[in-house]
Design a protein around this motif. Sequence first.
Motif, PDB file in Angstrom:
ATOM      1  N   GLY A 100       0.829  -1.198   0.000  1.00  0.00           N
ATOM      2  CA  GLY A 100       0.000   0.000   0.000  1.00  0.00           C
ATOM      3  C   GLY A 100       0.863   1.246   0.000  1.00  0.00           C
ATOM      4  O   GLY A 100       1.781   1.393  -0.808  1.00  0.00           O
ATOM      5  N   GLU A 101       0.611   2.141   0.948  1.00  0.00           N
ATOM      6  CA  GLU A 101       1.333   3.421   1.020  1.00  0.00           C
ATOM      7  C   GLU A 101       2.629   3.332   1.801  1.00  0.00           C
ATOM      8  O   GLU A 101       3.383   4.305   1.853  1.00  0.00           O
ATOM      9  CB  GLU A 101       0.455   4.486   1.694  1.00  0.00           C
ATOM     10  N   TYR A 102       2.906   2.189   2.415  1.00  0.00           N
ATOM     11  CA  TYR A 102       3.998   2.115   3.388  1.00  0.00           C
ATOM     12  C   TYR A 102       5.115   1.175   2.967  1.00  0.00           C
ATOM     13  O   TYR A 102       4.888   0.158   2.309  1.00  0.00           O
ATOM     14  CB  TYR A 102       3.459   1.666   4.747  1.00  0.00           C
ATOM     15  N   LEU A 103       6.320   1.527   3.411  1.00  0.00           N
ATOM     16  CA  LEU A 103       7.482   0.654   3.343  1.00  0.00           C
ATOM     17  C   LEU A 103       7.668   0.060   4.730  1.00  0.00           C
ATOM     18  O   LEU A 103       7.781   0.785   5.722  1.00  0.00           O
ATOM     19  CB  LEU A 103       8.726   1.451   2.935  1.00  0.00           C
ATOM     20  N   LEU A 417       7.195   3.269   7.236  1.00  0.00           N
ATOM     21  CA  LEU A 417       7.387   4.660   6.833  1.00  0.00           C
ATOM     22  C   LEU A 417       6.608   4.875   5.546  1.00  0.00           C
ATOM     23  O   LEU A 417       6.629   4.021   4.652  1.00  0.00           O
ATOM     24  CB  LEU A 417       8.880   4.937   6.601  1.00  0.00           C
ATOM     25  N   LEU A 418       5.903   6.007   5.459  1.00  0.00           N
ATOM     26  CA  LEU A 418       5.185   6.307   4.223  1.00  0.00           C
ATOM     27  C   LEU A 418       6.159   6.348   3.052  1.00  0.00           C
ATOM     28  O   LEU A 418       7.185   7.028   3.110  1.00  0.00           O
ATOM     29  CB  LEU A 418       4.466   7.649   4.331  1.00  0.00           C
ATOM     30  N   VAL A 419       5.842   5.654   1.986  1.00  0.00           N
ATOM     31  CA  VAL A 419       6.712   5.590   0.813  1.00  0.00           C
ATOM     32  C   VAL A 419       6.988   6.983   0.258  1.00  0.00           C
ATOM     33  O   VAL A 419       8.121   7.320  -0.098  1.00  0.00           O
ATOM     34  CB  VAL A 419       6.086   4.686  -0.270  1.00  0.00           C
ATOM     35  N   GLU A 420       5.971   7.835   0.205  1.00  0.00           N
ATOM     36  CA  GLU A 420       6.145   9.175  -0.379  1.00  0.00           C
ATOM     37  C   GLU A 420       7.104  10.034   0.428  1.00  0.00           C
ATOM     38  O   GLU A 420       7.651  11.015  -0.074  1.00  0.00           O
ATOM     39  CB  GLU A 420       4.806   9.896  -0.490  1.00  0.00           C
ATOM     40  N   TYR A 421       7.346   9.642   1.705  1.00  0.00           N
ATOM     41  CA  TYR A 421       8.236  10.447   2.531  1.00  0.00           C
ATOM     42  C   TYR A 421       9.707  10.151   2.293  1.00  0.00           C
ATOM     43  O   TYR A 421      10.573  10.861   2.806  1.00  0.00           O
ATOM     44  CB  TYR A 421       7.896  10.258   4.004  1.00  0.00           C
TER      45      TYR A 421
END
Length: 439
Positions: A100-103, A417-421
């Motif tokens: 999803g959105e996270y690593l 951690l959020l991937v986009e971060y």
Amino acid sequence: MSAWFDELAEFLRIRSISADPARRADVARAGEWVCELVRGAGGESELVDWHGQPLVIGELRASLDPEHAPTVLCYGHFDVQPPDPLELWESPPFEPEIRGEYLYGRGVADDKGQLYLLLAGARELAQAGRLPVNVRFACDGEEETGGHSIVEFLETDERGADVAVIFDSGMIRAGLPAFNVATRGLAYFHVTLRTGARDLHSGLYGGAALNAAHALIRTLGAVVAVDGRLAEPLRKGIQSPTQEELESWRGLPAGADELAEQGARPMDARAADEFYLRTFAEPALDINGIESGSPRVQKTVLPVEAVANVSIRLAPGQQVAEIAAAFNELLHDAAPHGAELEVALLSAAPAGVVSPDARAVQLGLNAFERVLGIRPALIRSGGSIPVVAALADRGIATIITGFSLPNANIHSPNERLLVEYVPLGIAAARALFEEFASL
């Protein structure tokens, strides 16, 4: 797959668990990985054996006129917490995975993933010939078990720096960054209580002989907080928050929501309303583990020994030696007659305070606002980073920030951690280095 994933995943796969002696070589290997990245970016770096602990000391020189360029000291740690309990992980802790959105992976938020943001940001500017400052890296491999080696190193390092940057913290919530202007200190104790020569039959001696488990519980009761406040001897030296700070904390997410998001239950009726006061500005004592007798197998004994690990998060202004002495005295006064009590201070770190008015801090706020579109909030941190006080003692203003979210599960299974971060954090690191050129 994102361009950075393979590189960061390689770093995260190294099982650099400093609390496990069997992983000592892995901790050193993680340090060498950091050194290789700095060298690959055109800098110099070495893994130093500091009295048995690995330190990474390296530097990327400014692209132009390094002799007169400001110096930015970057700190991070390349060791991680143990991953236990393994059965609660939804993917292997040392096999990074994007879902999803996270690593996901151990160390992705605390602190290998965040250290990577600083390393990658500095490398991008250096390889483009646009690094306007000298970026010095001083990183340790024992933050999760003490963090003393980097403090000792800084005490002997006469070079100094114009500003320090630490990405080992987090955002208030997604989209709302924060700079920490204070961190709590830490005093970690091991308490041992003995009540005789050997375990006893509870049918023959129960009710007459001293029970170590009972005695330890009674003893620890003297130091546990009541309604969120520790005994006065454990509150000595507190540097109270200003009215301005208290007012700014009212704009943070509700304490009840912060607790609920973590699946936690309030300690008492006032805990939610006082959430930020208690976690930013008050000392907090926690029994981190307790053991006695036979807690798993049915065994009718009076245990002769009981042990506990107890930590105190020190508020800004408190001194380790004073609080440790008060803790020791309170326990010995409370121990039942006949009990033999030993209290050992295993590790300690003082609290750290950063002036929010420092020019470097204001430049850092400008950099984050330029990249993230919002100016970070200035808050305190409930956690402890031993190096912060050491930097303050050297007069080095420090940016303490990061991209971890409250739901990052640091020190727990499914750390994320959020991937986009990741690209956003690299961009923020670049912006910091660019802003600091004017120091």
